[in-house]
Enzyme design. Structure first.
Site, short mmCIF file in Angstrom:
data_model
loop_
_atom_site.label_atom_id
_atom_site.label_comp_id
_atom_site.label_asym_id
_atom_site.label_seq_id
_atom_site.Cartn_x
_atom_site.Cartn_y
_atom_site.Cartn_z
N ASP A 35 42.53 50.15 38.26
CA ASP A 35 41.68 50.67 39.33
C ASP A 35 42.12 52.07 39.76
OD1 ASP A 35 40.87 48.05 41.70
OD2 ASP A 35 40.21 48.41 39.65
N LYS A 57 36.83 52.81 40.78
CA LYS A 57 35.70 53.42 41.49
C LYS A 57 35.91 54.91 41.54
CE LYS A 57 34.91 49.96 45.02
NZ LYS A 57 34.88 49.82 46.48
N MET A 172 38.40 49.52 54.13
CA MET A 172 37.09 50.07 53.76
C MET A 172 36.31 50.41 55.03
SD MET A 172 36.24 47.46 50.63
CE MET A 172 36.93 46.04 51.44
#
Ligand code: SAH
Length: 247
Positions: A35, A57, A172
């Site tokens: 990641d 991402k 987040m």
């Protein structure tokens, strides 16, 4: 013989904060699926012939969708390889590690987890903020600031969160920061409650923004602080004034 998969927590960023077992497995893996949040220096420790697959991402967009990630891991393991699935922090803390483990089980692949140091606790710690403290918070709640669009029936109860009497740690949480802070105020929390935002905790680019529930969104905008960051709401945030940076 099918291979096995190790879901490994890479820790919050500092390369020293992966576990000993996690590092040993990184050094021996045939394949590493990683990641963006995992420290890229970890990949230098891989075997020279290891296959490195980036599924992280970028700018909020998955390079590879979750089904794609699952398929890659299943395929590599089915072909008999030892696969390390490296995830930022702890694999089961908002990392979709649970979903990946389920898929692997369904596919009949042997899967192991190596827990990691989660940014939810480590980023505040590095900034001088213990998430619990006998004088400030007898409990802590971890919550995502970004709810699932596909499950409107599973909305977070912000009013209940505002009334736990403990620390609230939001991951987040930058995209909806202003909205979530005002939900907590509406829920009954004092607008002057201390809030800290820890950006890239444990790394050389660690930045910390201190304010209050009604001021933090504006302060982060002013200082240009965005993701990845952990938001800490509650009295413990003010301990940074006493402890300072602990990195
Ligand atoms: N499994 C990870 C969390 C994945 S969700 C863990 O246990 O840490 C991604 C969120 O983690 C980011 O939006 C941010 O809130 C947080 N995060 C990850 N690394 C971080 C870091 N070094 N500093 C601050 N926040 C971080």
């Amino acid at each position: 013989m099918p291979g096995e998969v190790y879901l490994i927590g890479a820790g919050p960023g500092d390369i020293g904060l992966i576990t000993v077992r996690g590092m040993e497995l990184v050094q021996t893996a045939d394949v590493i699926v990683y990641d963006q949040l995992a420290n890229p220096e970890l990949l230098d420790r891989a075997r020279p012939d290891a296959k490195l697959i980036d599924v992280g991402k970028e700018g909020g967009h998955h390079k590879v969708r979750q089904e794609g990630i699952n398929n890659i891991i299943v395929e590599e393991a089915t072909e008999g390889r030892m696969v390390v699935r490296l995830k930022g922090g702890d694999p089961f803390m908002f990392g979709r590690g649970g979903e990946e483990a389920e898929e692997l089980r369904k596919a009949g692949i042997k899967v192991h987890v190596v827990p990691g140091v989660t940014s939810a606790i480590a980023a505040p710690a590095m900034a001088g903020i213990p998430v619990t403290h006998r004088d400030h918070a007898p409990m802590v709640t971890f919550v995502t600031g970004h709810e699932r669009d596909d499950r409107p029936d599973e909305r977070i109860n912000w009013k209940a969160l505002a009334n736990t009497g403990g620390t609230i740690v939001i991951l987040m949480g930058m995209a909806n920061l202003e909205q979530n802070m005002s939900r907590l105020v509406k829920g009954g929390l004092d607008p002057s409650t201390p809030v800290a935002v820890v950006h890239r905790g444990s790394t050389p680019s660690q930045k910390v923004v201190m304010s209050t529930l009604d001021g933090i969104a504006e302060e982060c905008r002013r200082q240009g602080i965005g993701s990845p960051a952990v938001v800490v709401v509650g009295g413990v945030a003010s301990l940074r004034d006493v402890l300072g940076d602990l990195r």
